[in-house]
Motif scaffolding. Structure first.
Motif, mmCIF file in Angstrom:
data_model
loop_
_atom_site.group_PDB
_atom_site.id
_atom_site.type_symbol
_atom_site.label_atom_id
_atom_site.label_comp_id
_atom_site.label_asym_id
_atom_site.label_seq_id
_atom_site.Cartn_x
_atom_site.Cartn_y
_atom_site.Cartn_z
ATOM 1 N N ASP A 58 0.874 -1.172 0.000
ATOM 2 C CA ASP A 58 0.000 0.000 0.000
ATOM 3 C C ASP A 58 0.912 1.223 0.000
ATOM 4 N N ILE A 59 0.926 1.943 -1.119
ATOM 5 C CA ILE A 59 1.864 3.056 -1.263
ATOM 6 C C ILE A 59 1.131 4.390 -1.374
ATOM 7 N N ALA A 60 0.030 4.497 -0.670
ATOM 8 C CA ALA A 60 -0.748 5.732 -0.674
ATOM 9 C C ALA A 60 0.144 6.931 -0.383
ATOM 10 N N GLY A 61 -0.050 7.998 -1.139
ATOM 11 C CA GLY A 61 0.732 9.222 -0.956
ATOM 12 C C GLY A 61 2.016 9.253 -1.749
ATOM 13 N N ASN A 62 2.315 8.179 -2.499
ATOM 14 C CA ASN A 62 3.517 8.121 -3.332
ATOM 15 C C ASN A 62 3.134 7.989 -4.804
ATOM 16 N N TRP A 63 4.078 8.248 -5.677
ATOM 17 C CA TRP A 63 3.852 8.248 -7.116
ATOM 18 C C TRP A 63 4.476 7.007 -7.748
ATOM 19 N N ILE A 64 3.735 6.382 -8.651
ATOM 20 C CA ILE A 64 4.210 5.204 -9.374
ATOM 21 C C ILE A 64 4.624 5.626 -10.784
ATOM 22 N N LEU A 65 5.847 5.285 -11.157
ATOM 23 C CA LEU A 65 6.402 5.674 -12.453
ATOM 24 C C LEU A 65 7.047 4.463 -13.125
ATOM 25 N N PRO A 66 7.211 4.499 -14.443
ATOM 26 C CA PRO A 66 8.019 3.456 -15.086
ATOM 27 C C PRO A 66 9.477 3.565 -14.642
ATOM 28 N N GLY A 67 10.190 2.455 -14.661
ATOM 29 C CA GLY A 67 11.627 2.524 -14.427
ATOM 30 C C GLY A 67 12.285 3.417 -15.467
ATOM 31 N N PHE A 68 13.231 4.234 -15.036
ATOM 32 C CA PHE A 68 13.879 5.174 -15.948
ATOM 33 C C PHE A 68 15.003 4.490 -16.729
ATOM 34 N N ILE A 69 15.347 5.092 -17.857
ATOM 35 C CA ILE A 69 16.328 4.552 -18.794
ATOM 36 C C ILE A 69 17.370 5.635 -19.057
ATOM 37 N N ASP A 70 18.626 5.316 -18.836
ATOM 38 C CA ASP A 70 19.723 6.241 -19.131
ATOM 39 C C ASP A 70 20.461 5.710 -20.354
ATOM 40 N N CYS A 71 20.386 6.444 -21.442
ATOM 41 C CA CYS A 71 20.930 5.990 -22.728
ATOM 42 C C CYS A 71 22.410 6.300 -22.908
ATOM 43 N N HIS A 72 23.050 6.914 -21.913
ATOM 44 C CA HIS A 72 24.469 7.241 -22.078
ATOM 45 C C HIS A 72 25.164 7.210 -20.720
ATOM 46 N N VAL A 73 25.739 6.070 -20.390
ATOM 47 C CA VAL A 73 26.537 5.951 -19.176
ATOM 48 C C VAL A 73 27.856 5.266 -19.506
ATOM 49 N N GLU A 398 18.224 10.799 -4.503
ATOM 50 C CA GLU A 398 18.015 9.349 -4.421
ATOM 51 C C GLU A 398 17.143 8.968 -3.233
ATOM 52 N N GLY A 399 17.119 9.795 -2.201
ATOM 53 C CA GLY A 399 16.282 9.518 -1.042
ATOM 54 C C GLY A 399 14.799 9.606 -1.324
ATOM 55 N N ASN A 400 14.418 10.312 -2.397
ATOM 56 C CA ASN A 400 13.008 10.422 -2.773
ATOM 57 C C ASN A 400 12.551 9.277 -3.675
ATOM 58 N N LYS A 406 12.654 -4.118 -10.577
ATOM 59 C CA LYS A 406 13.150 -4.469 -11.910
ATOM 60 C C LYS A 406 12.669 -5.866 -12.271
ATOM 61 N N GLY A 407 11.883 -5.953 -13.321
ATOM 62 C CA GLY A 407 11.369 -7.247 -13.740
ATOM 63 C C GLY A 407 10.559 -7.947 -12.670
ATOM 64 N N GLY A 408 9.840 -7.159 -11.864
ATOM 65 C CA GLY A 408 8.996 -7.726 -10.823
ATOM 66 C C GLY A 408 9.706 -8.052 -9.534
ATOM 67 N N VAL A 409 11.006 -7.796 -9.450
ATOM 68 C CA VAL A 409 11.782 -8.064 -8.240
ATOM 69 C C VAL A 409 12.061 -6.742 -7.531
ATOM 70 N N VAL A 410 11.727 -6.668 -6.252
ATOM 71 C CA VAL A 410 11.972 -5.464 -5.469
ATOM 72 C C VAL A 410 13.469 -5.368 -5.180
ATOM 73 N N MET A 411 14.115 -4.367 -5.787
ATOM 74 C CA MET A 411 15.551 -4.173 -5.617
ATOM 75 C C MET A 411 15.868 -3.187 -4.500
ATOM 76 N N LYS A 412 14.937 -2.262 -4.272
ATOM 77 C CA LYS A 412 15.132 -1.252 -3.230
ATOM 78 C C LYS A 412 13.783 -0.971 -2.610
ATOM 79 N N ASN A 413 13.751 -0.844 -1.285
ATOM 80 C CA ASN A 413 12.503 -0.509 -0.600
ATOM 81 C C ASN A 413 12.827 0.228 0.688
ATOM 82 N N ILE A 414 12.628 1.533 0.682
ATOM 83 C CA ILE A 414 12.811 2.307 1.905
ATOM 84 C C ILE A 414 11.491 2.953 2.325
ATOM 85 N N ILE A 415 10.405 2.495 1.678
ATOM 86 C CA ILE A 415 9.091 3.004 2.049
ATOM 87 C C ILE A 415 8.722 2.415 3.410
ATOM 88 N N MET A 416 7.907 3.114 4.171
ATOM 89 C CA MET A 416 7.634 2.689 5.553
ATOM 90 C C MET A 416 6.808 1.419 5.613
#
Length: 420
Positions: A58-73, A398-400, A406-416
């Motif tokens: 339940d992520i009420a109060g947060n925004w859901i976005l597609p994973g971002f893509i960086d084309c030049h690293v 990054e804290g926000n 990624k691919g349905g696997v939770v890689m990071k979770n700092i939500i309460m």
């Protein structure tokens, strides 16, 4: 490493699906155990059997976005190892292992896919795919193709060649035949995309950003070779006006940097569908004057001013824009600073978000799998604690970025809240 995939449901978030449509205040995403999106939309349309999801957030109060893509690293350029002379003295294993932190920082910043345009090899990509190390999904260029004396030539007047290491594919090529052969060699080494140097650059020792690199026929030979191998893309490092035009006329898929692009070349890019990857993060970052050679510092300051003069007009022209940062030249994990810079240079917040999602996916020829939250696509999802439209700059902190999937696997979770 992360555990096996399970059915995952994000519910009651504010949904920005990456398609340029109106956001949904009470939205959700259901990802199946194959890592693909099963359902996405307003919560009142949630399928009844979704309550059986293995993980529910339940992520009420947060925004859901597609994973971002960086084309030049450049993941192989770790912060402490950017100096070419220092890199030449380090063991290859240390350089490879330093990629681990770069990838983790990139992923945790909300970037679930990258295009590495020189610096990592096929083994790094395979290690991510096999779950040996954590990182974004990757496309790789292996080694860029450069003319002798061009931006990719690290041979100094003394004869010292800092670009030559055992096992590293050479990118130096002169003439159409050599360029075609080098293209075949990098493809043989596992390249998903080919990078060419159409101009000089800021950090190369013996050229300038407005020096022209590969010629139109040389670049066209690389483009043709890429076409013959499943129509792969060609990215052109191009900063000065002449080299940008040459790259576009030769048929490259994207202009990287494009600092001095002019109106006529922008028109040609629009006509051809060529993407602009403006790397504004590095274009607006002043280097430490005491830590870089004086000639590089002078070039950098000059071309930062040129970029600020030319790129706003280009970004507002209607040319296709995709997000790319040149992280590796700037610090890894700062990737979403690029969104704010795009807005600063003239894009709307929504257009900046699209540059980092839908447009970037299309440039990488991955639009069927990533770039938006749609049924059938990979469950690459970012949850942010800030409104990405009202204050896009906060995404660069990054804290926000409170969840990364990624691919349905939770890689990071700092939500309460935790899964039910």
């Amino acid at each position: 490493m992360r555990g096996a995939r399970r059915v995952l449901l994000l519910e009651h978030g504010k949904l920005v699906g990456g398609l340029g449509t109106k956001s949904i205040d009470d939205g959700g995403v259901l990802v199946n155990d194959a890592g693909r999106i099963e359902w996405v939309g307003p919560m009142d349309g949630l399928p009844p059997d979704a309550v059986k999801a293995g993980q529910r957030f339940d992520i009420a109060g947060n925004w859901i976005l597609p994973g971002f893509i960086d084309c030049h690293v450049h993941l192989g350029n770790a912060d402490a190892n950017r100096d070419p002379l220092r890199r030449a003295t380090l063991p290859a294993s240390l350089l490879t292992l330093s990629v681990v932190n770069s990838m983790r920082n990139t992923l945790f910043a909300g970037v679930t896919t990258v295009r590495d345009l020189g610096g990592v090899d096929l083994g790094v990509k395979m290690a991510v795919e096999q779950g040996i190390i954590e990182g974004p999904r990757m496309q790789i260029a292996i080694t860029p193709i450069s003319a002798t004396g061009g931006h990719g030539d690290s041979c100094y007047p003394s004869g010292l060649n800092l670009g030559s290491r055992p096992g590293v594919v050479s990118g130096i090529a002169d003439g159409e035949v050599e360029c075609r052969k080098r293209a075949r060699e990098v493809l043989r080494a596992g390249a998903d995309v080919i990078k060419v140097f159409s101009t000089g650059g800021v950090w190369s020792p013996r050229d300038q950003p407005d020096d022209e690199g590969l010629t139109i026929p040389e670049t066209a030979a690389v483009v043709d070779e890429a076409r013959r191998h499943r129509n792969k893309r060609v990215a052109a490092h191009a900063q000065g006006r002449g080299g940008i035009s040459n790259a576009v006329l030769a048929g490259v898929s994207s202009v990287e940097h494009g600092y001095q692009v002019d109106e006529s070349t922008v028109d040609e890019m629009i006509r051809r569908g060529t993407y602009l990857v403006p790397t504004l993060t590095t274009a607006t970052t002043e280097p430490d004057k005491g830590a870089v050679p004086a000639v590089s510092y002078e070039k950098k300051m000059k071309w930062m001013a040129i970029a600020r003069e030319c790129l706003p007009t280009a970004l507002k022209s209607g040319v296709k824009v995709a997000l790319g940062t040149d992280c590796g030249v700037v610090e890894h994990g700062r990737n979403l600073t690029e969104l704010y810079r795009m807005v600063e240079f003239g894009l709307s917040p929504m257009d900046a978000l699209l540059a980092g999602t839908r447009n970037a996916a299309e440039l990488l020829d991955l639009g069927d799998d990533i770039g938006s939250l749609a049924v059938g696509k990979f469950g690459d999802i970012v949850v942010a604690s800030c409104d990405p439209i009202a204050d896009i700059n906060r995404l660069s902190d990054e804290g926000n970025i409170v969840m990364v999937i990624k691919g349905g696997v939770v890689m990071k979770n700092i939500i309460m809240n935790r899964p039910r």
